[in-house]
Design a protein around this motif. Structure first.
Motif: not given
Length: 183
Positions: A140-167
């Protein structure tokens, strides 16, 4: 033969309690004042490790300490440990291990709950691991996240209730038009 009173005094002076009055961080020494107003010269403190693995945790002025004095000679004294006091009480009152710092930051492990916790009052935490860094378990992360570089997910990514995989998108048209926002 030595006077028995002298022998008893010498034995009593082998280990003494005192208060640190000054610390020389460069030299790794401190001066300790005893109840009889005798103050040692610069004497070293015992450290947890001093070989290939080293531990640095200097005493502080006002800290009560135990001093071992070989042959009752305070000039050869070694600070062997600290004593809790009213001015510097125990860091915890349970079975946990805790380290408190002067700025109010602390680090603790409670074996009863299995919790490892820390509070960093100011500053930041920096971890450098050229071989990688692995977290196992929910995060659990409380606060902003800054990523420098690539991000890979082996499952779904959900932002504000929207699925990246199945929206799905609204307003889809054939050709060069743009689709509407995801549903």
């Amino acid at each position: 033969m030595a006077d028995p009173a002298d022998i008893q005094r010498l034995i009593g002076d082998l280990a003494r309690e005192g208060t640190v009055v000054s610390v020389d961080l460069d030299a790794g020494t401190a001066r300790v004042q005893f109840a009889d107003d005798l103050t040692t010269g610069d004497i070293p403190w015992l450290c947890g490790r001093a070989g290939k693995t080293r531990v640095w945790s200097p005493p502080s002025a006002g800290e009560q300490v135990a001093v071992l004095c070989p042959e009752a000679d305070t000039a050869r004294g070694i600070i062997v440990g600290s004593l809790s006091s009213d001015r510097h009480p125990h860091a915890a009152q349970d079975g946990s291990t805790r380290i408190d710092f002067a700025d109010g930051s602390w680090f603790a492990y409670d074996p009863a709950s299995g919790d490892l916790t820390c509070l960093l009052v100011t500053g930041k935490i920096s971890l450098t691991a050229p071989g990688g860094f692995r977290l196992v378990g929910p995060v659990t992360i409380e606060g902003d996240v800054e990523l420098k570089g690539a991000m890979t997910a082996t499952d779904d990514v959900v932002a504000s209730g929207k699925s990246l995989k199945s929206h799905t998108h609204t307003g889809v048209q054939a050709g060069g038009a743009f689709s509407g926002p995801p549903k």
